[in-house]
Scaffold this active site. Structure first.
Site, PDB file in Angstrom:
ATOM      1  N   ALA A  66       0.856  -1.276  -0.078  1.00  0.00           N
ATOM      2  CA  ALA A  66       0.084  -0.060  -0.101  1.00  0.00           C
ATOM      3  C   ALA A  66       0.698   1.520   0.079  1.00  0.00           C
ATOM      4  CB  ALA A  66      -0.782   0.034   1.354  1.00  0.00           C
ATOM      5  N   SER A 114     -21.407   0.654 -28.471  1.00  0.00           N
ATOM      6  CA  SER A 114     -21.086  -0.422 -29.509  1.00  0.00           C
ATOM      7  C   SER A 114     -22.045  -0.265 -30.778  1.00  0.00           C
ATOM      8  CB  SER A 114     -21.393  -1.809 -28.908  1.00  0.00           C
ATOM      9  OG  SER A 114     -22.673  -2.003 -28.857  1.00  0.00           O
ATOM     10  N   LEU A 115     -21.939  -1.086 -31.653  1.00  0.00           N
ATOM     11  CA  LEU A 115     -22.385  -0.790 -33.002  1.00  0.00           C
ATOM     12  C   LEU A 115     -23.751  -1.875 -33.256  1.00  0.00           C
ATOM     13  CD1 LEU A 115     -19.361  -0.549 -35.337  1.00  0.00           C
ATOM     14  CD2 LEU A 115     -20.973   1.056 -34.918  1.00  0.00           C
ATOM     15  N   LYS A 150     -13.913  -2.985 -40.277  1.00  0.00           N
ATOM     16  CA  LYS A 150     -14.054  -3.343 -38.917  1.00  0.00           C
ATOM     17  C   LYS A 150     -13.038  -3.941 -38.352  1.00  0.00           C
ATOM     18  CE  LYS A 150     -17.933  -4.184 -35.460  1.00  0.00           C
ATOM     19  NZ  LYS A 150     -17.206  -5.412 -34.764  1.00  0.00           N
ATOM     20  N   CYS A 472     -31.499 -25.067  -6.021  1.00  0.00           N
ATOM     21  CA  CYS A 472     -30.619 -25.651  -7.161  1.00  0.00           C
ATOM     22  C   CYS A 472     -29.238 -24.960  -7.379  1.00  0.00           C
ATOM     23  CB  CYS A 472     -31.383 -25.665  -8.588  1.00  0.00           C
ATOM     24  SG  CYS A 472     -30.206 -25.990 -10.174  1.00  0.00           S
TER      25      CYS A 472
HETATM   26  S1  IVH Z   1     -17.073   2.800 -34.589  1.00  0.00           S
HETATM   27  C1  IVH Z   1     -20.352   4.547 -31.418  1.00  0.00           C
HETATM   28  N1  IVH Z   1     -15.346   1.925 -36.334  1.00  0.00           N
HETATM   29  O1  IVH Z   1     -16.215  -2.684 -33.320  1.00  0.00           O
HETATM   30  C2  IVH Z   1     -19.589   3.366 -31.973  1.00  0.00           C
HETATM   31  N2  IVH Z   1     -16.090   0.615 -34.291  1.00  0.00           N
HETATM   32  O2  IVH Z   1     -19.077  -3.565 -32.639  1.00  0.00           O
HETATM   33  C3  IVH Z   1     -18.006   3.757 -32.315  1.00  0.00           C
HETATM   34  N3  IVH Z   1     -14.504  -1.506 -34.346  1.00  0.00           N
HETATM   35  O3  IVH Z   1     -16.616  -1.292 -29.808  1.00  0.00           O
HETATM   36  C4  IVH Z   1     -17.660   2.416 -33.049  1.00  0.00           C
HETATM   37  N4  IVH Z   1     -13.580  -1.240 -35.994  1.00  0.00           N
HETATM   38  O4  IVH Z   1     -14.358  -1.707 -30.967  1.00  0.00           O
HETATM   39  C5  IVH Z   1     -16.207   1.676 -35.243  1.00  0.00           C
HETATM   40  N5  IVH Z   1     -14.047   1.237 -37.731  1.00  0.00           N
HETATM   41  C6  IVH Z   1     -14.617   1.145 -36.775  1.00  0.00           C
HETATM   42  C7  IVH Z   1     -14.268  -0.088 -35.934  1.00  0.00           C
HETATM   43  C8  IVH Z   1     -15.048  -0.475 -34.963  1.00  0.00           C
HETATM   44  C9  IVH Z   1     -13.619  -2.008 -35.099  1.00  0.00           C
HETATM   45  C10 IVH Z   1     -15.309  -1.913 -33.080  1.00  0.00           C
HETATM   46  C11 IVH Z   1     -15.128  -1.265 -31.676  1.00  0.00           C
HETATM   47  C12 IVH Z   1     -16.488  -1.265 -31.139  1.00  0.00           C
HETATM   48  C13 IVH Z   1     -17.051  -2.364 -31.882  1.00  0.00           C
HETATM   49  C14 IVH Z   1     -18.603  -2.262 -31.964  1.00  0.00           C
END
Ligand code: IVH
Length: 723
Positions: A66, A114-115, A150, A472
């Site tokens: 710590a 996310s997307l 992606k 359970c």
């Molecule tokens: S845009 C608001 N662009 O995909 C959302 N995401 O499935 C912004 N990812 O969490 C995401 N390539 O980790 C974006 N060209 C890209 C990407 C990308 C990979 C990933 C990212 C995101 C995930 C969503």
């Protein structure tokens, strides 16, 4: 937030760029503060290096963990306040620095969401049409999108203040991630200082950390040669390498980065997605070269095909193409639904498939008592990952696909989705293949396992459930794992293995037992620290992690309870709607069918009857009541962290009527939700506010009769702070 707001320490070093110049007196103070900080920083560096030497080389530390942590925290805080001190010689970049005990948490200034996913061309056309409809664009109006690969890695947010990298965080639950600053600083491709002078004072660059395929294979060879575990794929390898407590390990791993977005930015350098990417590239951040500007669905699909063709030769894994509306103003108007933007979409590549043999079917009993059949397979590689288990969903699925044990089956996996069996190769069925009898008894506790009959349709539910929820062990263990998990109570050091251990030892049987563990351990003779797998430090860390979660946001707690149908989004909706947990609990426990309480819950936007029923079942159950009381003796509930700043329309019921000029109906509804208001289609006593445009008729008349406040569309913008 400005660069100076979150220093943690008062640097007094003057305000960043566009603000007025500091007075000479202030400048003098700033210089003195920096001098003092530099001296303290140097003193701490020596002290820490000496402790490192004693710890690592002599195995004889003279301070407690710590005390050591406190020194390092102070050292890092000084660098945060005075980024000038974070030179390449800094201990925070030193390879071989002592590992942190665990990652600290960083709250994202702007959530990392996310997307949404689509697979088919038609769904891409639907996405474009949906965006156009939402924005109310006439057929002839142009609408540009970007299309980019992606990347299959893990997302990360890099915060630059005054051009200096000050922190880096993983996505975490989207609202709070792990502080991986020291690790990120070891990535060669990430600049510690932005290039050029024209960068914003605060810039959060977001992107994907990934590993090239050749680097992944070489790393696995090194791991295997050293007798260490190998990684399943480049993504796992990147994640494992980045989430190392010891940055020297990260430094030895060939990690890379592509920027694709941003979080907080004090001054936007461009007003389009492609312009922002170009700006990030000018600042020195790596950008993927395959970004293309497209005019509509057909151009997006053409670019998707091009990228798909080049996929195997890129050298790194991608799992689809991301489409984004190019104009940032339009992105803002489109906003978000739940956890994904309306202005972007991931078009995923088709799932990869392979054939193998089904060796057996086993039953997994889940947290809610659902019996899920799991296929045990002859291990096979699908898309670079060895698969030996796959889900079979439910008993009807086994019958429908006519799956026998011993069959040759087609296995599919797509991204993170659990592998599944899509079909049987019937002409390869061996003579001794046997039909599977789905059990009617829970394999974990021996209670009857039944399929509920839907009152309305008279049909049996697809899921067979164990009825012994309180006895359970499978359900109890799964409930506890869920309770402690990252997106729920987030108790570090209480992962699945530890829960199993504590459960089997009889030390934790219910969630509230977690919070009495330390107290009971103090009184016990069979102390935890003396048990196999535990020692003084790990026990101390575990108790500290538990104590850190004696106060949690209400939405996390509601989610952690594991009520059926209450996932993270519904937990947020409930937490947002009810002022406090007691009101939620009181309402839910009285929400029998037909009651006023039931109506109130069903009226919550996005909640509905199924959730209301599940909430009532859960909160009206006396065993659960007692357990919640026990929990609340140990846990304090904090208000939910707000995504949108508290808005004067939060909690209000709003009716939009008449013609709106700046907003489509869908957009108005989405905005209202974003600001915590509830939209209703008709005016009643419950209505708080009417937004009326030209041509408003009977609703406006009724509102006036009832004395409900009426405002214009312009006033709506002003009131919600959108000016
Ligand atoms: S845009 C608001 N662009 O995909 C959302 N995401 O499935 C912004 N990812 O969490 C995401 N390539 O980790 C974006 N060209 C890209 C990407 C990308 C990979 C990933 C990212 C995101 C995930 C969503």
């Amino acid at each position: 937030m400005t660069a100076d707001d979150d220093n943690g320490l008062a640097s007094g070093a003057g305000a960043p760029g566009p603000s007025p110049q500091p007075s000479p007196r202030k400048r003098g103070e700033g210089a003195r503060a920096l001098r003092e900080a530099r001296a303290e920083h140097a003193r701490l560096a020596e002290e820490i290096a000496e402790h490192d030497r004693r710890y690592y080389q002599e195995d004889a530390p003279i301070v407690s963990d710590a005390e050591y942590d406190a020194l390092r925290q102070r050292y890092e805080a000084l660098e945060k306040a005075h980024p000038e001190l974070a030179t390449p010689a800094s201990l925070t970049r030193k390879v071989g620095a002592a590992p942190a005990e665990k990652f600290a948490k960083i709250k994202h200034a702007v959530p990392m969401l996310s997307l949404g996913n689509v697979f088919a061309d038609e769904e891409v056309r639907d996405f474009v049409a949906r965006v156009r409809r939402f924005l109310g664009l006439p057929a002839e109006a142009a609408l540009a999108f970007t299309a980019e690969p992606k990347i299959d890695g893990l997302s990360c947010s890099l915060r630059y203040e005054k051009g200096v990298l000050v922190s880096a965080a993983t996505r975490g639950d989207g609202y709070e991630g792990e502080d991986i600053t020291a690790n990120i600083r070891t990535l060669q491709e990430i600049p510690h200082r932005l290039h050029g002078g024209a960068h914003p004072q605060v810039l959060e660059a977001r992107g994907e950390v990934y590993m090239r395929r050749e680097d992944f294979f070489a790393l696995n060879e090194r791991q295997a040669a050293a007798g260490k575990p190998v990684f399943a794929n480049p993504r796992n390898s990147a994640a494992g390498s980045l989430r190392q407590l010891d940055p020297s390990i990260t430094a030895s791993r060939p990690l890379r980065f592509f920027a694709y977005g941003w979080g907080e930015v004090s001054h936007m350098p461009a007003d389009t997605q492609h312009g922002m990417l170009a700006a990030l590239a000018r600042f020195g951040l790596p950008i993927n070269p395959l970004v293309e500007l497209c005019a509509g669905a057909e151009e997006l699909l053409a670019h998707y095909r091009q990228i798909e063709e080049r996929r195997a030769t890129l050298g790194y894994d991608i799992d689809g193409v991301v489409y984004k509306v190019d104009e940032i103003e339009l992105q803002k108007r489109l906003g978000f639904v739940s956890r994904a933007p309306r202005w972007a979409m991931a078009h995923k590549f088709p799932a990869e498939r392979a054939t193998t043999i089904l060796r057996d079917i086993e039953i997994n009993v889940g947290r809610t008592g659902a019996l899920t059949p799991v296929a045990r397979l002859e291990p096979v590689t699908v898309g670079g990952v060895v698969v030996s288990n796959a889900t079979l969903h439910n008993e009807d699925e086994i019958v429908r696909k006519d799956i026998h044990i011993g069959d040759t089956v087609v296995v599919q996996r797509a991204g993170d989705v659990i592998p599944q069996i899509v079909a049987v190769v019937l002409d390869k069925r061996p003579a001794n293949a046997r039909r599977y009898e789905f059990p009617h008894i829970c394999p974990a506790c021996g209670s009857a396992a039944l399929r509920e009959i839907d009152e309305k349709t008279g049909e049996a539910d697809v899921v067979r459930r164990c009825t012994g929820s309180l006895v359970c062990p499978a359900q109890a263990i799964e409930r506890l794992k869920h309770f402690a998990s990252r997106n729920a109570m987030d108790i570090e050091g209480l992962g699945d293995k530890q829960i199993e251990f504590f459960f089997n030892e009889g030390l934790i049987r219910t969630a509230s037992d977690i919070f009495t563990l330390e107290e009971r351990d103090r009184a016990s003779l069979a102390k935890l620290k003396n048990r196999e797998g535990y020692g003084e430090t790990s026990v101390r860390n575990l108790f500290a992690a538990i104590n850190a979660r004696r106060s949690v946001p209400i939405n996390r707690f509601v989610y952690a309870l594991g009520v059926r149908h209450v996932g993270e989004t519904n937990a947020r909706r409930l937490a947002r709607h009810f002022a406090d947990f007691e009101t939620l609990r009181e309402t839910a426990s009285h929400a029998a069918p037909g009651s006023e309480e039931r109506e109130r819950i069903e009226a919550i936007e996005g909640v509905g009857g199924v959730v209301a029923e599940a909430l009532n079942d859960f909160f009206a159950e006396p065993h659960n009541e007692r357990e919640i009381d026990a929990l609340l003796r140990h846990v304090t509930l904090e208000p939910m962290p707000q995504v949108e700043s508290a808005s004067p329309v939060a909690g209000k019921t709003v009716v939009f009527t008449g013609a709106l000029e700046r907003l489509t109906r869908e957009e108005a509804k989405a905005q209202a939700e974003r600001f915590g208001a509830k939209i209703s289609g008709s005016v009643s006593k419950k209505t708080d506010l009417i937004v009326a445009g030209p041509g408003a008729g009977s609703k406006l008349t009724k509102a006036k009769e009832l004395g409900v406040e009426v405002i214009s569309e312009e006033e709506w913008f002003a009131r919600t702070g959108q000016g």
